[in-house]
Scaffold this motif. Structure first.
Motif, PDB file in Angstrom:
ATOM      1  N   PRO A 112       0.822  -1.210   0.000  1.00  0.00           N
ATOM      2  CA  PRO A 112       0.000   0.000   0.000  1.00  0.00           C
ATOM      3  C   PRO A 112       0.857   1.261   0.000  1.00  0.00           C
ATOM      4  CG  PRO A 112       0.073  -0.936   2.203  1.00  0.00           C
ATOM      5  CD  PRO A 112       0.836  -1.879   1.298  1.00  0.00           C
ATOM      6  N   ASP A 113       0.494   2.217  -0.821  1.00  0.00           N
ATOM      7  CA  ASP A 113       1.068   3.566  -0.793  1.00  0.00           C
ATOM      8  C   ASP A 113       2.588   3.590  -0.963  1.00  0.00           C
ATOM      9  OD1 ASP A 113       0.581   6.249  -0.794  1.00  0.00           O
ATOM     10  OD2 ASP A 113       0.500   6.456   1.380  1.00  0.00           O
ATOM     11  N   LEU A 114       3.106   2.852  -1.952  1.00  0.00           N
ATOM     12  CA  LEU A 114       4.544   2.842  -2.226  1.00  0.00           C
ATOM     13  C   LEU A 114       4.919   4.050  -3.070  1.00  0.00           C
ATOM     14  CD1 LEU A 114       5.235  -0.935  -2.935  1.00  0.00           C
ATOM     15  CD2 LEU A 114       5.573   0.356  -0.823  1.00  0.00           C
ATOM     16  N   ARG A 115       6.019   4.674  -2.718  1.00  0.00           N
ATOM     17  CA  ARG A 115       6.524   5.878  -3.386  1.00  0.00           C
ATOM     18  C   ARG A 115       7.981   5.675  -3.771  1.00  0.00           C
ATOM     19  NH1 ARG A 115       2.152   9.617  -3.502  1.00  0.00           N
ATOM     20  NH2 ARG A 115       0.712   8.772  -1.981  1.00  0.00           N
ATOM     21  N   VAL A 116       8.443   6.472  -4.718  1.00  0.00           N
ATOM     22  CA  VAL A 116       9.870   6.521  -5.059  1.00  0.00           C
ATOM     23  C   VAL A 116      10.383   7.845  -4.524  1.00  0.00           C
ATOM     24  CG1 VAL A 116      11.567   6.555  -6.925  1.00  0.00           C
ATOM     25  CG2 VAL A 116       9.528   5.118  -7.117  1.00  0.00           C
ATOM     26  N   TRP A 117      11.373   7.765  -3.633  1.00  0.00           N
ATOM     27  CA  TRP A 117      11.933   8.963  -3.016  1.00  0.00           C
ATOM     28  C   TRP A 117      13.405   9.101  -3.374  1.00  0.00           C
ATOM     29  CZ3 TRP A 117      10.463   9.421   2.875  1.00  0.00           C
ATOM     30  CH2 TRP A 117       9.096   9.679   3.003  1.00  0.00           C
ATOM     31  N   LEU A 118      13.799  10.314  -3.664  1.00  0.00           N
ATOM     32  CA  LEU A 118      15.197  10.721  -3.773  1.00  0.00           C
ATOM     33  C   LEU A 118      15.528  11.320  -2.413  1.00  0.00           C
ATOM     34  CD1 LEU A 118      17.443  11.028  -5.934  1.00  0.00           C
ATOM     35  CD2 LEU A 118      16.450  13.242  -6.503  1.00  0.00           C
ATOM     36  N   THR A 119      16.594  10.830  -1.736  1.00  0.00           N
ATOM     37  CA  THR A 119      16.839  11.246  -0.345  1.00  0.00           C
ATOM     38  C   THR A 119      18.300  11.595  -0.103  1.00  0.00           C
ATOM     39  OG1 THR A 119      17.485   9.168   0.734  1.00  0.00           O
ATOM     40  CG2 THR A 119      15.153   9.457   0.273  1.00  0.00           C
TER      41      THR A 119
END
Length: 186
Positions: A112-119
């Motif tokens: 559920p609610d998976l995102r791709v983040w640049l961190t």
């Protein structure tokens, strides 16, 4: 007298059943366990250079110049965190100067609610790395398009890429990384 007790007991039992059903419903909505058995494969090509516009009819064509090329600025291998995850991550500058984060050969669990983040967080092995990505600076590049395949995520033009050193597949609902990659500059 015994007859009155049964009537008082029924509303209590019904109330417990209604509360239990509501709890199960909310739990199913929140955890979405069926996604663990559903794969979504997305295969996107890397955006290519835009062809230059043809000269107007009758105009002489300028001497051909080499087409602008794509350039990989950084990359890394995904490691597993909360869920088994593998694949490659690339930070690519496109011919028009824009940037994308590309996931290649991604294989992770759906959730559920998976995102791709640049961190800006360091990538750590094991449970020590599961929760670090929301501690510092991060940019959400959008919802994960599929838990398998190769996909592109546009980096907003105003993002200072020198600030970011990793990419995570982040479960926003449970604040945990499914997997992440350290970006090594090329």
């Amino acid at each position: 007298m015994g007859h009155g007790r049964k009537r008082l007991g029924r509303p209590w039992v019904i109330g417990v059943l209604v509360a239990a059903l509501a709890g199960v419903g909310l739990g199913l909505y929140w955890f979405q366990p069926w996604k663990l058995w559903q794969d979504e494969t997305v295969q996107e090509a890397l955006p290519s250079a835009v062809a230059p516009a043809a000269p107007p009819a009758g105009a002489s064509s300028p001497s051909p110049s080499p087409a602008p090329r794509l350039r990989t600025l950084a990359g890394g291998e995904l490691i597993s965190h909360e869920h088994a995850t593998s694949g490659k991550v690339k930070l690519v500058r496109l011919a028009d100067g824009s940037h994308v984060v590309r996931l290649e050969d991604l294989d992770t669990s759906n959730g559920p609610d998976l995102r791709v983040w640049l961190t800006d967080a360091p990538v750590k092995e094991g449970q020590a790395g599961w929760h670090v990505f929301d501690d510092g600076a991060y940019v959400s590049l959008g919802k994960l398009k599929g838990n398998k395949g190769s996909q592109n995520y546009t980096v907003p033009a105003d993002v200072d890429l020198s600030r970011y050193t990793s990419v995570t597949i982040w479960c926003d609902r449970f604040d945990v990384s499914f997997g992440a990659a350290e970006l090594t500059r090329t």
